[in-house]
Design a protein around this motif. Structure first.
Motif, mmCIF file in Angstrom:
data_model
loop_
_atom_site.group_PDB
_atom_site.id
_atom_site.type_symbol
_atom_site.label_atom_id
_atom_site.label_comp_id
_atom_site.label_asym_id
_atom_site.label_seq_id
_atom_site.Cartn_x
_atom_site.Cartn_y
_atom_site.Cartn_z
ATOM 1 N N GLY A 254 1.272 -1.190 -0.382
ATOM 2 C CA GLY A 254 -0.673 -0.284 -0.054
ATOM 3 C C GLY A 254 0.470 1.353 0.060
ATOM 4 O O GLY A 254 0.485 2.226 0.222
ATOM 5 N N MET A 255 1.948 1.421 -0.019
ATOM 6 C CA MET A 255 2.999 2.709 -0.929
ATOM 7 C C MET A 255 3.472 2.591 -1.867
ATOM 8 O O MET A 255 4.351 2.261 -2.281
ATOM 9 C CB MET A 255 4.148 2.323 0.450
ATOM 10 C CG MET A 255 4.013 1.427 2.461
ATOM 11 S SD MET A 255 3.239 2.477 2.888
ATOM 12 C CE MET A 255 4.825 4.220 3.254
ATOM 13 N N ASN B 273 3.375 3.566 -6.290
ATOM 14 C CA ASN B 273 2.930 3.394 -7.358
ATOM 15 C C ASN B 273 3.558 2.160 -7.628
ATOM 16 O O ASN B 273 4.669 1.646 -7.541
ATOM 17 C CB ASN B 273 3.645 4.369 -8.317
ATOM 18 C CG ASN B 273 3.755 4.338 -9.953
ATOM 19 O OD1 ASN B 273 3.022 3.300 -9.985
ATOM 20 N ND2 ASN B 273 4.093 4.714 -10.154
ATOM 21 N N SER C 289 4.256 1.219 -12.347
ATOM 22 C CA SER C 289 5.152 1.404 -13.274
ATOM 23 C C SER C 289 5.702 0.067 -12.920
ATOM 24 O O SER C 289 6.304 -0.014 -14.354
ATOM 25 C CB SER C 289 5.825 2.389 -12.817
ATOM 26 O OG SER C 289 5.127 3.827 -13.486
ATOM 27 N N VAL D 81 7.636 3.451 -1.901
ATOM 28 C CA VAL D 81 8.008 4.652 -1.649
ATOM 29 C C VAL D 81 7.457 5.509 -0.275
ATOM 30 O O VAL D 81 6.423 5.208 -0.248
ATOM 31 C CB VAL D 81 7.531 5.242 -3.063
ATOM 32 C CG1 VAL D 81 7.510 7.056 -2.274
ATOM 33 C CG2 VAL D 81 8.146 5.263 -3.830
ATOM 34 N N GLY D 82 8.110 5.671 0.555
ATOM 35 C CA GLY D 82 6.997 6.209 1.726
ATOM 36 C C GLY D 82 8.125 6.837 2.465
ATOM 37 O O GLY D 82 9.673 5.948 2.881
ATOM 38 N N HIS D 83 7.617 6.012 4.520
ATOM 39 C CA HIS D 83 7.881 6.082 5.052
ATOM 40 C C HIS D 83 8.458 4.401 5.743
ATOM 41 O O HIS D 83 7.478 3.637 5.592
ATOM 42 C CB HIS D 83 7.276 6.481 6.181
ATOM 43 C CG HIS D 83 7.194 8.648 6.550
ATOM 44 N ND1 HIS D 83 7.417 8.757 5.722
ATOM 45 C CD2 HIS D 83 7.924 8.751 7.631
ATOM 46 C CE1 HIS D 83 7.080 10.308 6.207
ATOM 47 N NE2 HIS D 83 7.781 9.980 6.714
#
Lengths: 205, 254
Positions: A8-9, A11, A14, A46-48
């Protein structure tokens, strides 16, 4: 079948398209149910760090991912996914990672004039030979977006470095596990080559 | 070494690519998926898509374009125009956007910057700033809603507030120069770079490679975005980089 773990983090489209473009079948999954069908596992993100590891713990995936890696099948972490491979993360407070590569994820330490996050195309200096590097030249550019980076406990696990106010870990490998801090699925022809190489890899060095 | 970036900027109106002059006078310039495939072959560093359709209340058409583009181009995409909520941003990211571009809403709702930044990282939040030179000379007037609404805040003030909220990059566009091919507003880009601690993309006015060179050499800008240069001339990112490399500017090698 290449498995893509959806925490759930960010995109995933791609990355899926890049694998499809390279001529491999893939399946996006949120849990371990399909792990037996996978020849390779990719952990994007991508993220924390804390949010992503939280999702891993919530779904009790940590032992499942570690078991997948222990089976000898290739595992790839991309961007945050590479950071999750580490033993320890520090974003949002110290937290246990997947523990597949000995190291700690820390905020980039930057000199004057450098901007955070480190965004853009930067060159990859290969620190050792590896099957995923097949056909890649030294110092090709890849697309980075990150504010944290892994520091390996064992320099033998550093697969590649980039330069941003000093050496920054850009790729790691330990046995059948590899990680790219940059986004191969966003890195034009050289990135697609890395993805193809990973999908063709049997996990042995 | 971190490379400079050259970014074709693509304006979308009802699913077609258009190009404006000073934010008006639309001209149709093609299909976004086909052009993105060409830009990919021409080694562009990133693609920016801005939906300038004002009568579309949702981001679904934008997401459809990005979903198509992400099959043919493997580079970062920044996508915006009409984002009104966190859910809009999350929907675009789920459909292939790496970064979302916020403009009008960034003046009124800093919370949305913070929410996107906390969920997807600061690098996923690009705040777009449209600026006009103040008629009295000295300074800039910021405009929202595709250049139609004047905002009562300085460039430096807006940049600082957005950065504090979690913005990871700024896309600074000169309305005066847009579509004129007369060169970038270098003082505008310089002021934005001085105010921001995160990367700045400059836009508006690209017409030839000398102008790109001047903007790169005279400011700390991380990237330059070009519309008309690539829409209307036989210029392309490969030739631009070949030219700029002669001046010691670093670009990606793939």
């Amino acid at each position: 079948m290449i498995g893509i773990l959806d925490l759930g983090m960010g995109n995933l489209r791609s990355l899926s398209n890049a694998i499809d473009h390279s001529g491999f079948d893939f399946q996006v999954t949120e849990n371990q149910a399909a792990f037996d069908d996978f020849t390779h596992l990719i952990i994007p993100g991508v993220g924390h760090f804390r949010a992503a590891m939280g999702a891993v713990f919530d779904r009790q995936l940590r032992p499942q991912i570690r078991a997948f890696a222990a089976s000898g099948r290739p595992v790839l972490g991309v961007c945050l996914g590479m950071q999750l491979l580490a033993a320890v993360g520090t974003e949002g407070g110290e937290m246990e990672g997947l523990g597949l590569v000995a190291g700690t994820v820390r905020k980039l330490e930057l000199g004057p004039g450098l901007r955070i996050p480190h965004v853009g195309w930067n060159s990859l200096t290969k620190k050792k030979d590896h099957p995923v590097y097949e056909g890649l030249k030294q110092d090709q550019d890849f697309y980075f977006v990150h504010s944290f980076a892994m520091q390996c406990d064992d320099s033998a696990d550093v697969l590649g470095e980039t330069d941003y106010g000093g050496p920054v870990t850009a790729a790691v490998s330990h046995a059948n596990v590899v990680g790219f801090q940059f986004h191969p699925e966003k890195s034009d022809a050289s990135g697609l080559k890395l993805i193809e190489n990973f999908c063709l890899w049997n996990g042995k060095c | 070494m971190l490379k400079k970036r050259i970014i074709p900027v693509q304006l979308l109106l009802d699913g077609r690519l258009v190009k404006t002059t000073r934010f008006g006078e639309y001209r149709d310039v093609g299909d976004p998926v086909k052009s993105s495939r060409v830009y990919s072959d021409q080694r562009a560093d990133e693609l920016v898509f801005l939906n300038i359709s004002r009568d579309q209340p949702n981001v679904t058409p934008l997401a459809e374009v990005i979903a198509g583009v992400s099959k043919v181009a493997f580079m970062p995409f920044a996508v915006g125009g009409g984002i009104r909520s966190f859910d809009d941003a999350a929907f675009l990211i789920k459909n292939g956007a790496d970064k979302v571009v916020l403009n009008s809403i960034a003046y009124r709702d800093k919370e949305i910057i913070t929410r996107i930044s906390e969920r997807f990282g600061a690098q996923a939040v690009v705040v777009s700033i449209d600026a006009r030179r103040a008629p009295s000379g000295g300074g800039y007037i910021l405009k929202s809603a595709c250049g139609t609404v004047t905002e009562d805040i300085t460039l430096a003030g807006h940049i600082a507030a957005c950065e504090a909220a979690g913005a990871g990059e700024f896309f600074v566009q000169s309305i005066d120069q847009d579509g004129t091919m007369a060169g970038f507003d270098i003082p505008l880009i310089r002021e934005a770079c001085r105010s921001a601690t995160v990367p700045v993309i400059g836009c508006g006015g690209s017409g030839d490679y000398n102008q790109l060179r001047d903007a790169f050499l005279e400011t700390n800008v991380s990237a330059l975005a070009c519309g008309s240069l690539f829409n209307f001339s036989d210029s392309n990112p490969i030739r631009a980089k070949a030219f700029l490399s002669n001046y010691g500017l670093p670009f990606k090698v793939v």
